[in-house]
Design a protein around this motif. Structure first.
Motif, PDB file in Angstrom:
ATOM      1  N   GLN A  27       0.446  -1.596  -0.872  1.00  0.00           N
ATOM      2  CA  GLN A  27      -0.379  -0.056   0.474  1.00  0.00           C
ATOM      3  C   GLN A  27       1.161   1.029   0.429  1.00  0.00           C
ATOM      4  N   ALA A  28       2.025   1.466  -0.885  1.00  0.00           N
ATOM      5  CA  ALA A  28       2.453   2.209  -1.123  1.00  0.00           C
ATOM      6  C   ALA A  28       2.355   3.581  -1.401  1.00  0.00           C
ATOM      7  N   VAL A  29       2.546   4.595  -0.816  1.00  0.00           N
ATOM      8  CA  VAL A  29       1.640   6.158  -1.601  1.00  0.00           C
ATOM      9  C   VAL A  29       2.722   7.030  -1.476  1.00  0.00           C
ATOM     10  N   TRP A  30       1.986   7.493  -3.124  1.00  0.00           N
ATOM     11  CA  TRP A  30       3.566   8.752  -2.932  1.00  0.00           C
ATOM     12  C   TRP A  30       2.122   9.570  -3.701  1.00  0.00           C
ATOM     13  N   LEU A  31       1.859  10.777  -2.542  1.00  0.00           N
ATOM     14  CA  LEU A  31       1.642  12.477  -2.894  1.00  0.00           C
ATOM     15  C   LEU A  31       2.332  13.362  -3.551  1.00  0.00           C
ATOM     16  N   ASP A  32       2.047  13.565  -4.512  1.00  0.00           N
ATOM     17  CA  ASP A  32       3.412  14.125  -5.592  1.00  0.00           C
ATOM     18  C   ASP A  32       3.009  15.353  -6.172  1.00  0.00           C
ATOM     19  N   SER A  33       4.201  16.514  -6.061  1.00  0.00           N
ATOM     20  CA  SER A  33       4.456  17.636  -6.224  1.00  0.00           C
ATOM     21  C   SER A  33       4.196  18.402  -7.828  1.00  0.00           C
ATOM     22  N   GLY A  34       4.975  17.019  -8.446  1.00  0.00           N
ATOM     23  CA  GLY A  34       5.033  17.463  -9.546  1.00  0.00           C
ATOM     24  C   GLY A  34       6.986  18.425  -9.935  1.00  0.00           C
ATOM     25  N   PRO A  36      11.150  18.625 -10.047  1.00  0.00           N
ATOM     26  CA  PRO A  36      10.768  20.007 -10.260  1.00  0.00           C
ATOM     27  C   PRO A  36      10.008  20.415 -10.932  1.00  0.00           C
ATOM     28  N   ARG A  37      10.114  19.606 -12.372  1.00  0.00           N
ATOM     29  CA  ARG A  37       9.001  19.928 -13.175  1.00  0.00           C
ATOM     30  C   ARG A  37       8.179  21.235 -13.211  1.00  0.00           C
ATOM     31  N   SER A  38       7.189  20.648 -12.006  1.00  0.00           N
ATOM     32  CA  SER A  38       5.808  21.634 -12.169  1.00  0.00           C
ATOM     33  C   SER A  38       6.452  22.786 -10.637  1.00  0.00           C
ATOM     34  N   ARG A  39       6.366  23.834 -11.142  1.00  0.00           N
ATOM     35  CA  ARG A  39       6.139  25.281 -10.391  1.00  0.00           C
ATOM     36  C   ARG A  39       5.350  25.369  -9.879  1.00  0.00           C
ATOM     37  N   PHE A  40       4.066  24.794  -9.087  1.00  0.00           N
ATOM     38  CA  PHE A  40       3.485  25.373  -8.166  1.00  0.00           C
ATOM     39  C   PHE A  40       3.317  24.808  -7.271  1.00  0.00           C
ATOM     40  N   GLY A  41       3.568  22.885  -7.304  1.00  0.00           N
ATOM     41  CA  GLY A  41       3.086  22.468  -5.378  1.00  0.00           C
ATOM     42  C   GLY A  41       4.147  23.019  -4.582  1.00  0.00           C
ATOM     43  N   ARG A  42       4.527  22.263  -3.784  1.00  0.00           N
ATOM     44  CA  ARG A  42       5.415  22.575  -2.922  1.00  0.00           C
ATOM     45  C   ARG A  42       5.807  21.068  -1.730  1.00  0.00           C
ATOM     46  N   TYR A  43       4.862  20.217  -1.224  1.00  0.00           N
ATOM     47  CA  TYR A  43       5.244  19.075  -0.607  1.00  0.00           C
ATOM     48  C   TYR A  43       5.300  18.102  -1.518  1.00  0.00           C
ATOM     49  N   VAL A 236       5.244  14.793 -18.602  1.00  0.00           N
ATOM     50  CA  VAL A 236       5.326  15.190 -20.074  1.00  0.00           C
ATOM     51  C   VAL A 236       4.224  15.718 -19.330  1.00  0.00           C
ATOM     52  N   LEU A 237       3.949  15.687 -18.150  1.00  0.00           N
ATOM     53  CA  LEU A 237       2.611  16.594 -17.036  1.00  0.00           C
ATOM     54  C   LEU A 237       2.599  16.694 -15.768  1.00  0.00           C
ATOM     55  N   PRO A 238       3.859  17.344 -15.466  1.00  0.00           N
ATOM     56  CA  PRO A 238       3.881  17.668 -13.950  1.00  0.00           C
ATOM     57  C   PRO A 238       2.887  18.124 -13.300  1.00  0.00           C
ATOM     58  N   SER A 239       2.502  18.601 -12.287  1.00  0.00           N
ATOM     59  CA  SER A 239       1.047  18.477 -11.747  1.00  0.00           C
ATOM     60  C   SER A 239       1.169  18.954 -10.142  1.00  0.00           C
ATOM     61  N   PRO A 240       0.471  19.776  -9.765  1.00  0.00           N
ATOM     62  CA  PRO A 240       1.316  20.202  -8.658  1.00  0.00           C
ATOM     63  C   PRO A 240       0.141  18.910  -7.423  1.00  0.00           C
ATOM     64  N   LEU A 255      -2.912  12.848 -12.399  1.00  0.00           N
ATOM     65  CA  LEU A 255      -1.809  13.698 -12.971  1.00  0.00           C
ATOM     66  C   LEU A 255      -2.874  15.099 -13.223  1.00  0.00           C
ATOM     67  N   SER A 256      -3.288  15.528 -11.236  1.00  0.00           N
ATOM     68  CA  SER A 256      -4.347  16.896 -11.277  1.00  0.00           C
ATOM     69  C   SER A 256      -3.392  18.303 -10.999  1.00  0.00           C
ATOM     70  N   PRO A 257      -4.429  18.820 -11.461  1.00  0.00           N
ATOM     71  CA  PRO A 257      -3.868  20.650 -11.054  1.00  0.00           C
ATOM     72  C   PRO A 257      -4.671  21.016 -10.617  1.00  0.00           C
ATOM     73  N   GLU A 258      -5.542  19.763  -9.635  1.00  0.00           N
ATOM     74  CA  GLU A 258      -7.271  20.475  -8.697  1.00  0.00           C
ATOM     75  C   GLU A 258      -6.615  20.762  -7.964  1.00  0.00           C
ATOM     76  N   ARG A 259      -6.758  21.064  -7.269  1.00  0.00           N
ATOM     77  CA  ARG A 259      -6.732  21.320  -5.262  1.00  0.00           C
ATOM     78  C   ARG A 259      -8.689  20.712  -5.196  1.00  0.00           C
ATOM     79  N   PHE A 260      -9.033  20.280  -4.259  1.00  0.00           N
ATOM     80  CA  PHE A 260      -9.906  20.609  -4.345  1.00  0.00           C
ATOM     81  C   PHE A 260     -10.116  20.793  -2.894  1.00  0.00           C
ATOM     82  N   ILE A 261     -10.366  20.149  -1.731  1.00  0.00           N
ATOM     83  CA  ILE A 261     -10.316  21.068  -0.248  1.00  0.00           C
ATOM     84  C   ILE A 261      -8.443  20.748   0.737  1.00  0.00           C
TER      85      ILE A 261
END
Length: 453
Positions: A27-34, A36-43, A236-240, A255-261
Protein backbone atom coordinates in the motif's frame (compact mmCIF):
# COMPACT_ATOMS: atom_id res chain seq x y z
CA UNK A 1 -1.60 13.92 23.56
CA UNK A 2 0.29 11.97 20.91
CA UNK A 3 3.97 12.89 20.55
CA UNK A 4 5.71 12.94 17.21
CA UNK A 5 9.24 11.83 16.30
CA UNK A 6 10.83 14.09 13.66
CA UNK A 7 14.10 13.02 12.00
CA UNK A 8 15.89 15.10 9.39
CA UNK A 9 16.81 13.27 6.18
CA UNK A 10 18.63 14.41 3.05
CA UNK A 11 16.48 16.64 0.84
CA UNK A 12 16.04 15.57 -2.81
CA UNK A 13 14.87 18.03 -5.52
CA UNK A 14 12.96 15.07 -7.00
CA UNK A 15 11.22 12.73 -4.52
CA UNK A 16 11.28 9.77 -6.89
CA UNK A 17 14.28 8.03 -5.18
CA UNK A 18 12.58 8.34 -1.78
CA UNK A 19 9.42 6.67 -3.06
CA UNK A 20 11.36 3.93 -4.80
CA UNK A 21 13.19 3.21 -1.53
CA UNK A 22 9.91 2.11 0.08
CA UNK A 23 7.80 1.19 -2.97
CA UNK A 24 8.12 -2.56 -2.34
CA UNK A 25 6.22 -2.20 0.95
CA UNK A 26 2.45 -2.81 0.81
CA UNK A 27 0.00 0.00 0.00
CA UNK A 28 2.75 2.45 -0.97
CA UNK A 29 1.43 5.97 -1.59
CA UNK A 30 3.13 9.01 -3.09
CA UNK A 31 1.35 12.37 -2.97
CA UNK A 32 3.48 14.09 -5.58
CA UNK A 33 3.92 17.85 -6.04
CA UNK A 34 5.30 17.33 -9.54
CA UNK A 35 8.60 18.92 -8.55
CA UNK A 36 11.06 19.74 -9.94
CA UNK A 37 9.22 20.13 -13.25
CA UNK A 38 6.04 21.64 -11.79
CA UNK A 39 6.26 25.20 -10.46
CA UNK A 40 3.06 25.08 -8.40
CA UNK A 41 3.47 22.27 -5.84
CA UNK A 42 5.33 22.47 -2.52
CA UNK A 43 5.14 19.21 -0.53
CA UNK A 44 5.67 15.54 -1.31
CA UNK A 45 4.30 12.95 1.12
CA UNK A 46 5.30 9.28 0.93
CA UNK A 47 4.15 6.38 3.11
CA UNK A 48 3.59 2.63 3.01
CA UNK A 49 2.59 -0.35 5.18
CA UNK A 50 -0.42 1.22 6.95
CA UNK A 51 -1.42 0.05 10.42
CA UNK A 52 -5.07 0.02 9.35
CA UNK A 53 -6.65 -0.21 5.90
CA UNK A 54 -10.25 0.85 5.25
CA UNK A 55 -11.69 -0.47 1.97
CA UNK A 56 -15.26 0.44 1.02
CA UNK A 57 -17.33 -1.37 -1.58
CA UNK A 58 -20.98 -0.44 -1.74
CA UNK A 59 -22.51 -0.46 1.75
CA UNK A 60 -19.65 -2.33 3.43
CA UNK A 61 -16.24 -1.15 4.64
CA UNK A 62 -13.64 -3.81 5.39
CA UNK A 63 -11.28 -2.75 8.18
CA UNK A 64 -7.95 -4.59 8.12
CA UNK A 65 -5.41 -4.46 10.96
CA UNK A 66 -2.56 -6.67 12.13
CA UNK A 67 -5.02 -8.53 14.38
CA UNK A 68 -7.48 -9.37 11.61
CA UNK A 69 -10.43 -8.04 9.60
CA UNK A 70 -13.95 -6.91 10.35
CA UNK A 71 -16.72 -5.27 8.37
CA UNK A 72 -18.65 -2.11 9.14
CA UNK A 73 -21.65 -0.40 7.55
CA UNK A 74 -21.05 3.01 9.13
CA UNK A 75 -20.64 6.16 7.05
CA UNK A 76 -17.16 5.76 5.47
CA UNK A 77 -16.18 9.38 6.22
CA UNK A 78 -17.12 8.91 9.88
CA UNK A 79 -15.15 5.65 9.99
CA UNK A 80 -11.99 7.39 8.80
CA UNK A 81 -12.49 10.18 11.34
CA UNK A 82 -12.97 7.63 14.14
CA UNK A 83 -9.66 5.94 13.28
CA UNK A 84 -7.90 9.33 13.28
CA UNK A 85 -9.14 10.47 16.71
CA UNK A 86 -6.72 8.32 18.81
CA UNK A 87 -3.77 9.72 16.84
CA UNK A 88 -4.56 13.38 17.48
CA UNK A 89 -1.51 15.56 18.01
CA UNK A 90 -1.26 19.33 18.36
CA UNK A 91 2.44 19.44 17.51
CA UNK A 92 3.99 20.05 14.09
CA UNK A 93 1.22 22.41 12.96
CA UNK A 94 3.66 23.79 10.39
CA UNK A 95 4.01 20.34 8.79
CA UNK A 96 1.33 19.29 6.32
CA UNK A 97 1.18 15.63 7.40
CA UNK A 98 2.52 13.88 10.47
CA UNK A 99 0.82 10.51 10.25
CA UNK A 100 -2.84 9.76 9.71
CA UNK A 101 -5.05 8.99 6.70
CA UNK A 102 -3.77 8.74 3.11
CA UNK A 103 -5.66 7.43 0.12
CA UNK A 104 -8.66 8.07 -2.09
CA UNK A 105 -12.40 8.62 -1.99
CA UNK A 106 -13.82 7.44 -5.32
CA UNK A 107 -16.55 9.34 -7.16
CA UNK A 108 -18.99 6.46 -6.61
CA UNK A 109 -18.66 6.89 -2.84
CA UNK A 110 -21.20 9.67 -3.49
CA UNK A 111 -23.81 6.89 -3.59
CA UNK A 112 -23.46 6.69 0.20
CA UNK A 113 -24.43 10.38 0.41
CA UNK A 114 -27.10 10.81 -2.28
CA UNK A 115 -29.86 8.64 -3.75
CA UNK A 116 -28.79 7.84 -7.31
CA UNK A 117 -30.08 5.42 -9.91
CA UNK A 118 -27.99 2.34 -10.82
CA UNK A 119 -27.75 2.52 -14.60
CA UNK A 120 -24.08 2.71 -15.58
CA UNK A 121 -21.96 -0.45 -15.70
CA UNK A 122 -19.67 -0.99 -12.68
CA UNK A 123 -16.91 -2.64 -14.73
CA UNK A 124 -13.83 -1.47 -12.77
CA UNK A 125 -13.10 -3.43 -9.61
CA UNK A 126 -11.35 -0.68 -7.62
CA UNK A 127 -12.93 -0.03 -4.19
CA UNK A 128 -15.17 2.99 -3.73
CA UNK A 129 -12.78 4.15 -0.99
CA UNK A 130 -9.29 3.03 -0.05
CA UNK A 131 -7.78 4.82 2.95
CA UNK A 132 -4.75 3.72 4.97
CA UNK A 133 -3.95 4.90 8.48
CA UNK A 134 -0.18 5.38 8.42
CA UNK A 135 2.00 5.91 11.51
CA UNK A 136 4.99 7.24 9.57
CA UNK A 137 5.66 9.36 6.50
CA UNK A 138 8.47 10.88 4.48
CA UNK A 139 7.75 14.57 3.87
CA UNK A 140 9.66 16.91 1.56
CA UNK A 141 9.19 20.70 1.59
CA UNK A 142 10.44 21.94 -1.78
CA UNK A 143 10.04 25.57 -0.77
CA UNK A 144 12.29 25.29 2.29
CA UNK A 145 14.35 22.45 0.78
CA UNK A 146 13.96 20.30 3.91
CA UNK A 147 12.94 16.66 4.34
CA UNK A 148 11.91 14.56 7.33
CA UNK A 149 10.88 11.12 8.50
CA UNK A 150 7.90 11.62 10.79
CA UNK A 151 6.82 8.80 13.13
CA UNK A 152 3.92 8.51 15.55
CA UNK A 153 4.60 6.66 18.85
CA UNK A 154 3.11 3.36 17.68
CA UNK A 155 5.64 3.14 14.84
CA UNK A 156 7.99 0.34 15.97
CA UNK A 157 11.66 1.40 16.43
CA UNK A 158 12.74 -1.45 14.11
CA UNK A 159 10.44 -0.14 11.40
CA UNK A 160 11.75 3.41 11.84
CA UNK A 161 15.33 2.15 11.54
CA UNK A 162 14.43 0.18 8.40
CA UNK A 163 12.94 3.28 6.73
CA UNK A 164 15.97 5.40 7.63
CA UNK A 165 18.30 2.74 6.27
CA UNK A 166 16.34 2.54 3.04
CA UNK A 167 16.33 6.29 2.37
CA UNK A 168 19.98 6.78 3.35
CA UNK A 169 21.27 4.50 0.60
CA UNK A 170 22.85 6.47 -2.23
CA UNK A 171 22.53 3.77 -4.86
CA UNK A 172 19.21 3.71 -6.70
CA UNK A 173 17.08 0.61 -6.92
CA UNK A 174 16.55 -1.18 -10.20
CA UNK A 175 12.98 -0.54 -11.29
CA UNK A 176 10.90 -2.00 -14.08
CA UNK A 177 10.77 0.54 -16.92
CA UNK A 178 8.54 -1.49 -19.22
CA UNK A 179 5.00 -0.39 -19.99
CA UNK A 180 3.01 -0.92 -23.17
CA UNK A 181 -0.65 -0.51 -24.12
CA UNK A 182 -2.70 -1.89 -27.00
CA UNK A 183 -6.29 -1.78 -28.20
CA UNK A 184 -6.96 1.74 -26.89
CA UNK A 185 -10.64 2.58 -27.35
CA UNK A 186 -13.15 5.17 -26.12
CA UNK A 187 -16.58 4.23 -24.79
CA UNK A 188 -18.04 6.84 -27.21
CA UNK A 189 -17.62 7.60 -30.86
CA UNK A 190 -17.99 11.23 -31.94
CA UNK A 191 -21.62 10.93 -32.98
CA UNK A 192 -22.77 9.19 -29.80
CA UNK A 193 -20.86 11.71 -27.70
CA UNK A 194 -22.70 14.54 -29.42
CA UNK A 195 -26.03 12.73 -28.96
CA UNK A 196 -25.44 12.72 -25.21
CA UNK A 197 -24.58 16.43 -25.28
CA UNK A 198 -27.88 17.08 -27.05
CA UNK A 199 -29.70 15.31 -24.21
CA UNK A 200 -27.84 17.43 -21.66
CA UNK A 201 -28.82 20.53 -23.61
CA UNK A 202 -32.47 19.43 -23.48
CA UNK A 203 -32.22 18.95 -19.71
CA UNK A 204 -30.71 22.42 -19.32
CA UNK A 205 -33.42 24.10 -21.38
CA UNK A 206 -36.10 22.16 -19.48
CA UNK A 207 -34.78 23.69 -16.25
CA UNK A 208 -33.37 20.49 -14.72
CA UNK A 209 -29.86 21.90 -14.35
CA UNK A 210 -27.47 24.69 -15.28
CA UNK A 211 -24.37 22.64 -15.99
CA UNK A 212 -23.40 18.97 -16.28
CA UNK A 213 -19.84 17.68 -16.29
CA UNK A 214 -19.74 14.95 -18.93
CA UNK A 215 -16.84 12.59 -19.67
CA UNK A 216 -15.74 9.88 -22.04
CA UNK A 217 -13.52 7.00 -20.97
CA UNK A 218 -10.56 5.50 -22.82
CA UNK A 219 -9.56 1.92 -21.99
CA UNK A 220 -6.72 -0.31 -23.16
CA UNK A 221 -4.95 -3.57 -22.41
CA UNK A 222 -1.51 -3.10 -20.89
CA UNK A 223 1.65 -4.99 -20.07
CA UNK A 224 4.36 -3.96 -17.64
CA UNK A 225 4.57 -1.76 -14.56
CA UNK A 226 1.95 0.90 -13.73
CA UNK A 227 4.68 2.74 -11.86
CA UNK A 228 6.75 2.85 -15.07
CA UNK A 229 3.75 4.48 -16.74
CA UNK A 230 3.45 6.99 -13.89
CA UNK A 231 7.14 7.95 -14.10
CA UNK A 232 6.69 8.55 -17.83
CA UNK A 233 3.54 10.64 -17.38
CA UNK A 234 4.85 12.87 -14.57
CA UNK A 235 7.65 13.92 -16.93
CA UNK A 236 5.28 15.09 -19.67
CA UNK A 237 2.52 16.49 -17.42
CA UNK A 238 4.01 17.59 -14.06
CA UNK A 239 1.08 18.64 -11.86
CA UNK A 240 0.86 19.95 -8.29
CA UNK A 241 -1.75 17.46 -6.99
CA UNK A 242 -0.41 14.27 -8.51
CA UNK A 243 -0.38 10.87 -6.83
CA UNK A 244 0.64 7.27 -7.31
CA UNK A 245 -0.99 4.50 -5.27
CA UNK A 246 0.05 0.85 -5.44
CA UNK A 247 -2.96 -1.32 -4.57
CA UNK A 248 -1.43 -4.72 -5.35
CA UNK A 249 -2.90 -5.89 -8.66
CA UNK A 250 -4.44 -2.44 -9.06
CA UNK A 251 -2.96 1.05 -9.13
CA UNK A 252 -4.00 4.70 -9.32
CA UNK A 253 -1.99 7.20 -11.41
CA UNK A 254 -3.08 10.81 -10.98
CA UNK A 255 -1.73 13.97 -12.66
CA UNK A 256 -4.28 16.42 -11.28
CA UNK A 257 -3.87 20.21 -11.43
CA UNK A 258 -6.89 20.83 -9.18
CA UNK A 259 -7.10 21.23 -5.41
CA UNK A 260 -10.37 20.16 -3.81
CA UNK A 261 -10.42 20.87 -0.05
CA UNK A 262 -7.44 22.20 1.91
CA UNK A 263 -7.65 22.68 5.68
CA UNK A 264 -4.88 24.23 7.81
CA UNK A 265 -5.93 24.97 11.37
CA UNK A 266 -9.50 26.19 10.87
CA UNK A 267 -8.86 27.83 7.48
CA UNK A 268 -10.54 26.14 4.51
CA UNK A 269 -9.72 26.63 0.83
CA UNK A 270 -11.01 25.12 -2.41
CA UNK A 271 -9.79 26.03 -5.91
CA UNK A 272 -12.23 24.91 -8.62
CA UNK A 273 -11.13 24.74 -12.25
CA UNK A 274 -13.70 25.59 -14.91
CA UNK A 275 -12.80 26.93 -18.34
CA UNK A 276 -10.17 25.29 -20.53
CA UNK A 277 -8.39 25.93 -23.83
CA UNK A 278 -5.38 24.05 -25.27
CA UNK A 279 -1.90 25.57 -25.38
CA UNK A 280 -0.98 27.15 -28.71
CA UNK A 281 1.56 25.72 -31.13
CA UNK A 282 3.52 29.02 -31.14
CA UNK A 283 4.10 31.70 -28.52
CA UNK A 284 1.70 34.05 -30.32
CA UNK A 285 -1.00 31.39 -30.65
CA UNK A 286 -0.53 30.45 -27.00
CA UNK A 287 -1.01 34.06 -25.84
CA UNK A 288 -4.08 34.37 -28.07
CA UNK A 289 -5.64 31.23 -26.55
CA UNK A 290 -4.96 32.49 -23.03
CA UNK A 291 -6.52 35.88 -23.81
CA UNK A 292 -9.50 34.22 -25.50
CA UNK A 293 -10.11 32.05 -22.45
CA UNK A 294 -9.91 35.00 -20.05
CA UNK A 295 -12.38 36.96 -22.17
CA UNK A 296 -14.82 34.08 -22.72
CA UNK A 297 -18.24 34.90 -21.26
CA UNK A 298 -19.23 31.24 -21.54
CA UNK A 299 -16.20 29.96 -19.59
CA UNK A 300 -16.50 32.66 -16.94
CA UNK A 301 -20.18 31.82 -16.44
CA UNK A 302 -19.32 28.11 -16.20
CA UNK A 303 -16.71 28.89 -13.54
CA UNK A 304 -19.05 31.18 -11.61
CA UNK A 305 -21.76 28.51 -11.40
CA UNK A 306 -19.34 26.16 -9.66
CA UNK A 307 -18.00 28.90 -7.38
CA UNK A 308 -21.56 29.51 -6.18
CA UNK A 309 -22.08 25.76 -5.66
CA UNK A 310 -18.88 25.50 -3.60
CA UNK A 311 -19.77 28.58 -1.56
CA UNK A 312 -22.93 26.73 -0.59
CA UNK A 313 -21.05 23.48 0.15
CA UNK A 314 -18.46 25.22 2.35
CA UNK A 315 -21.28 27.05 4.13
CA UNK A 316 -22.52 23.72 5.52
CA UNK A 317 -19.37 23.39 7.65
CA UNK A 318 -17.93 26.90 7.95
CA UNK A 319 -18.80 29.74 10.31
CA UNK A 320 -21.65 31.92 9.03
CA UNK A 321 -20.32 34.89 7.11
CA UNK A 322 -16.79 33.47 6.77
CA UNK A 323 -17.05 32.16 3.20
CA UNK A 324 -15.24 34.43 0.73
CA UNK A 325 -14.06 34.41 -2.91
CA UNK A 326 -10.62 36.10 -2.90
CA UNK A 327 -9.78 35.08 -6.50
CA UNK A 328 -12.09 34.74 -9.49
CA UNK A 329 -11.15 33.55 -13.01
CA UNK A 330 -7.39 33.45 -12.48
CA UNK A 331 -5.46 32.11 -15.49
CA UNK A 332 -3.20 29.11 -14.77
CA UNK A 333 -1.23 27.46 -17.57
CA UNK A 334 -0.07 23.84 -17.64
CA UNK A 335 1.95 21.97 -20.29
CA UNK A 336 -1.18 20.95 -22.21
CA UNK A 337 -3.91 23.50 -21.40
CA UNK A 338 -4.84 26.91 -19.98
CA UNK A 339 -7.38 26.91 -17.13
CA UNK A 340 -9.54 29.44 -15.31
CA UNK A 341 -9.16 28.87 -11.57
CA UNK A 342 -11.06 30.52 -8.71
CA UNK A 343 -10.48 30.37 -4.95
CA UNK A 344 -13.17 30.02 -2.28
CA UNK A 345 -12.24 30.20 1.42
CA UNK A 346 -13.93 29.88 4.80
CA UNK A 347 -13.37 29.23 8.52
CA UNK A 348 -14.31 25.76 9.76
CA UNK A 349 -16.79 25.66 12.63
CA UNK A 350 -15.33 24.26 15.84
CA UNK A 351 -17.98 21.51 15.93
CA UNK A 352 -17.04 20.18 12.47
CA UNK A 353 -14.29 17.64 11.83
CA UNK A 354 -12.10 17.55 8.68
CA UNK A 355 -13.99 14.47 7.44
CA UNK A 356 -17.37 16.15 8.00
CA UNK A 357 -16.14 19.09 5.91
CA UNK A 358 -15.00 16.75 3.15
CA UNK A 359 -18.27 14.80 3.22
CA UNK A 360 -20.42 17.91 2.94
CA UNK A 361 -18.51 18.97 -0.18
CA UNK A 362 -18.21 15.53 -1.80
CA UNK A 363 -18.00 14.89 -4.69
CA UNK A 364 -16.55 18.17 -5.91
CA UNK A 365 -18.97 20.45 -7.73
CA UNK A 366 -16.49 21.25 -10.48
CA UNK A 367 -16.81 17.66 -11.76
CA UNK A 368 -20.55 17.15 -11.26
CA UNK A 369 -22.35 20.31 -12.35
CA UNK A 370 -25.13 22.34 -10.81
CA UNK A 371 -27.37 21.65 -9.04
CA UNK A 372 -25.17 18.80 -7.86
CA UNK A 373 -27.69 16.01 -7.24
CA UNK A 374 -29.56 16.44 -10.53
CA UNK A 375 -26.26 16.67 -12.42
CA UNK A 376 -25.09 13.41 -10.81
CA UNK A 377 -28.35 11.72 -11.80
CA UNK A 378 -27.88 12.84 -15.42
CA UNK A 379 -24.25 11.65 -15.40
CA UNK A 380 -25.43 8.22 -14.23
CA UNK A 381 -27.99 8.14 -17.03
CA UNK A 382 -25.74 9.27 -19.90
CA UNK A 383 -22.25 7.93 -19.11
CA UNK A 384 -22.29 4.18 -19.90
CA UNK A 385 -19.76 3.21 -17.19
CA UNK A 386 -19.35 4.28 -13.57
CA UNK A 387 -16.48 6.65 -12.88
CA UNK A 388 -14.73 4.67 -10.12
CA UNK A 389 -11.76 6.75 -8.88
CA UNK A 390 -12.20 9.39 -11.62
CA UNK A 391 -13.56 12.68 -10.26
CA UNK A 392 -13.24 11.42 -6.71
CA UNK A 393 -10.54 12.80 -4.43
CA UNK A 394 -7.02 11.74 -3.41
CA UNK A 395 -5.16 13.21 -0.46
CA UNK A 396 -4.43 13.18 3.27
CA UNK A 397 -6.05 13.95 6.60
CA UNK A 398 -3.28 14.39 9.16
CA UNK A 399 -3.28 13.55 12.86
CA UNK A 400 -2.67 17.27 13.50
CA UNK A 401 -5.98 18.20 11.82
CA UNK A 402 -4.58 19.38 8.49
CA UNK A 403 -6.13 18.11 5.26
CA UNK A 404 -5.40 18.47 1.56
CA UNK A 405 -7.24 16.68 -1.21
CA UNK A 406 -7.38 16.92 -4.97
CA UNK A 407 -10.01 16.46 -7.62
CA UNK A 408 -8.99 13.22 -9.31
CA UNK A 409 -8.99 14.41 -12.90
CA UNK A 410 -6.20 13.50 -15.37
CA UNK A 411 -6.36 10.19 -13.52
CA UNK A 412 -5.79 6.62 -14.67
CA UNK A 413 -6.91 3.38 -13.03
CA UNK A 414 -5.07 0.11 -13.55
CA UNK A 415 -7.29 -2.90 -12.84
CA UNK A 416 -5.77 -6.28 -13.62
CA UNK A 417 -4.40 -5.95 -17.16
CA UNK A 418 -6.67 -3.03 -18.15
CA UNK A 419 -5.98 0.69 -17.83
CA UNK A 420 -8.65 3.40 -17.95
CA UNK A 421 -8.42 7.17 -18.45
CA UNK A 422 -11.16 9.83 -18.64
CA UNK A 423 -11.57 13.25 -20.22
CA UNK A 424 -14.54 15.57 -19.89
CA UNK A 425 -15.82 19.07 -19.37
CA UNK A 426 -18.69 21.20 -18.14
CA UNK A 427 -21.65 21.44 -20.51
CA UNK A 428 -23.79 24.59 -20.33
CA UNK A 429 -26.54 26.15 -22.45
CA UNK A 430 -24.21 27.70 -25.02
CA UNK A 431 -21.76 24.80 -25.29
CA UNK A 432 -20.75 23.86 -28.84
CA UNK A 433 -20.51 20.05 -29.29
CA UNK A 434 -17.44 20.12 -31.54
CA UNK A 435 -15.53 22.35 -29.12
CA UNK A 436 -16.60 20.30 -26.09
CA UNK A 437 -15.43 17.09 -27.74
CA UNK A 438 -12.11 18.72 -28.64
CA UNK A 439 -11.72 19.99 -25.04
CA UNK A 440 -12.30 16.51 -23.61
CA UNK A 441 -9.42 15.27 -25.76
CA UNK A 442 -7.12 18.25 -25.17
CA UNK A 443 -7.17 17.64 -21.42
CA UNK A 444 -5.88 14.07 -21.67
CA UNK A 445 -4.17 13.79 -25.08
CA UNK A 446 -0.78 14.26 -23.47
CA UNK A 447 -1.57 11.30 -21.18
CA UNK A 448 -2.71 9.09 -24.05
CA UNK A 449 0.38 10.05 -26.07
CA UNK A 450 2.60 9.34 -23.06
CA UNK A 451 1.08 5.89 -22.57
CA UNK A 452 1.48 5.09 -26.26
CA UNK A 453 5.09 6.28 -26.50
Amino acid sequence: MTQLSVTDIDYRPDSRPLFEAVADLPQAVWLDSGRPRSRFGRYDIIAAAPETLLTTRGLCTEVTTASGKHSARDNPFALVQAHLEPLHTSVAKDLPFCGGALGYFGYDLGRRLERLPSLAAADIDLPDMQIGIYNWALVQDHQQRHAWLLCLPDCAPTHRRDILQRVSKKDTKNVNNFFKIKNLKSNFDVSSYKEKLAKIDAYIHAGDCYQVNFAQRFSADFEGSPYAAYRRLRQVLPSPYSAFMDLGDQAVLCLSPERFIHLAGQQVETRPIKGTLPRGASAAADRANAQRLQASAKDRAENLMIVDLLRNDLGKSCLPGSVRVPELFRLESFPNVHHLVSTVTGTLSSDRSPLALLQHCFPGGSITGAPKLRAMQIIEELEPCRRSIYCGSIGYISANGNMDTNIAIRTLACDGDRIHCWGGGGIVADSEPDLEYAESLAKIQVLLDGLSA
